[in-house]
Design a protein around this motif. Structure first.
Motif, short mmCIF file in Angstrom:
data_model
loop_
_atom_site.label_atom_id
_atom_site.label_comp_id
_atom_site.label_asym_id
_atom_site.label_seq_id
_atom_site.Cartn_x
_atom_site.Cartn_y
_atom_site.Cartn_z
N ILE A 104 0.83 -1.21 0.00
CA ILE A 104 0.00 0.00 0.00
C ILE A 104 0.86 1.26 0.00
CG2 ILE A 104 -1.72 1.31 1.31
CD1 ILE A 104 -2.84 -1.33 2.31
N GLU A 105 1.86 1.29 0.91
CA GLU A 105 2.70 2.50 0.98
C GLU A 105 3.46 2.73 -0.32
OE1 GLU A 105 2.63 -0.02 3.06
OE2 GLU A 105 3.06 0.55 5.15
N THR A 106 4.00 1.65 -0.88
CA THR A 106 4.80 1.79 -2.10
C THR A 106 3.97 2.35 -3.25
OG1 THR A 106 6.20 -0.07 -1.45
CG2 THR A 106 6.21 0.55 -3.78
N TRP A 107 2.81 1.78 -3.49
CA TRP A 107 2.02 2.19 -4.66
C TRP A 107 1.30 3.51 -4.42
CZ3 TRP A 107 3.46 0.48 -8.99
CH2 TRP A 107 3.99 -0.81 -9.11
N LEU A 108 1.01 3.85 -3.17
CA LEU A 108 0.45 5.18 -2.90
C LEU A 108 1.46 6.27 -3.22
CD1 LEU A 108 -1.64 4.79 0.39
CD2 LEU A 108 -2.48 5.29 -1.91
N VAL A 109 2.70 6.07 -2.79
CA VAL A 109 3.75 7.06 -3.08
C VAL A 109 4.02 7.12 -4.58
CG1 VAL A 109 6.17 7.66 -2.71
CG2 VAL A 109 4.78 6.84 -0.80
N THR A 110 4.07 5.95 -5.21
CA THR A 110 4.31 5.91 -6.67
C THR A 110 3.20 6.64 -7.41
OG1 THR A 110 5.43 3.78 -6.44
CG2 THR A 110 4.69 4.41 -8.64
N THR A 111 1.96 6.39 -7.01
CA THR A 111 0.83 7.07 -7.64
C THR A 111 0.91 8.58 -7.45
OG1 THR A 111 -0.59 5.15 -7.28
CG2 THR A 111 -1.69 7.25 -7.67
N ALA A 112 1.29 9.01 -6.24
CA ALA A 112 1.42 10.44 -5.97
C ALA A 112 2.50 11.06 -6.87
CB ALA A 112 1.76 10.67 -4.50
#
Length: 208
Positions: free
Chosen positions: A176-184
């Motif tokens: 979750i953390e990885t893809w949230l930051v990537t999306t941002a």
């Protein structure tokens, strides 16, 4: 590590558009040629590029392009990806440019000829600036779409933003953390690209 992949993503987008735009313009003009053979070849190229997904083009480029180079002359993976992106994007840009060319009234060329312009000068100074100004929003959308499509290069181990996101995800299991930051990061970069292209579009409109 995510920040380390972002510059390569931006490089692929910038270099891809820089190579695809002039090639797309050339293809658009070539498809309006009086030579049936040339029109047929370019039409086939456009339909082929539009008929396959980018990820397939990347795999084909990564495995087939080295076969066309002599032994000992290596072709870096980054160049293979860039060639595939340019050829893929140029097909779509050519259709945008061709639509803009068809929207120019024939009287524009007649007026340019009456003023003493050669056919080349008429296209260079009269037609093409109007076409690029008219299709600027579509070109901007294509640039943003290309920026997001570069994420497919992760499938052949090109270390761009999505590649690092997948790497961190596998190593840390923090999905979750990885893809949230990537999306941002993708959203922020797309917003900045859109603002820059909107500024260039306004400058082009002022010059016209």
């Amino acid at each position: 590590e995510l920040w380390g992949g972002l510059p390569l993503t931006l490089l692929l987008t910038t270099a891809g558009m820089a190579g695809a735009l002039p090639l797309g313009i050339a293809v658009a003009y070539g498809r309006r040629s009086r030579l049936p053979v040339l029109r047929g070849i370019l039409t086939g190229y456009v339909e082929l590029a539009r008929g396959i997904p980018l990820v397939a083009a990347l795999f084909v480029a990564s495995f087939l392009l080295p076969l066309f180079f002599p032994d000992g002359m290596a072709l870096d993976m980054l160049w293979r990806v860039l060639i595939a992106i340019v050829l893929f994007a140029a097909a779509y840009l050519s259709e945008i440019i061709r639509g803009g060319l068809q929207a120019i009234p024939p009287g524009q060329l007649d007026a340019a000829a009456a003023l003493g312009f050669t056919p080349w000068q008429a296209q260079r100074h009269v037609v093409l600036p109007q076409v690029l100004g008219a299709v600027a929003p579509s070109l901007a959308n294509s640039a943003i779409a290309l920026f997001k499509d570069t994420s497919l290069a992760a499938a052949i181990a090109v270390p761009e933003l999505t590649y690092y996101a997948r790497k961190i995800n596998v190593e840390s299991y923090r999905v979750i953390e990885t893809w949230l930051v990537t999306t941002a990061l993708y959203v922020a970069a797309c917003y900045l690209i859109a603002m820059l292209l909107r500024y260039l579009e306004q400058r082009l409109a002022i010059r016209r």
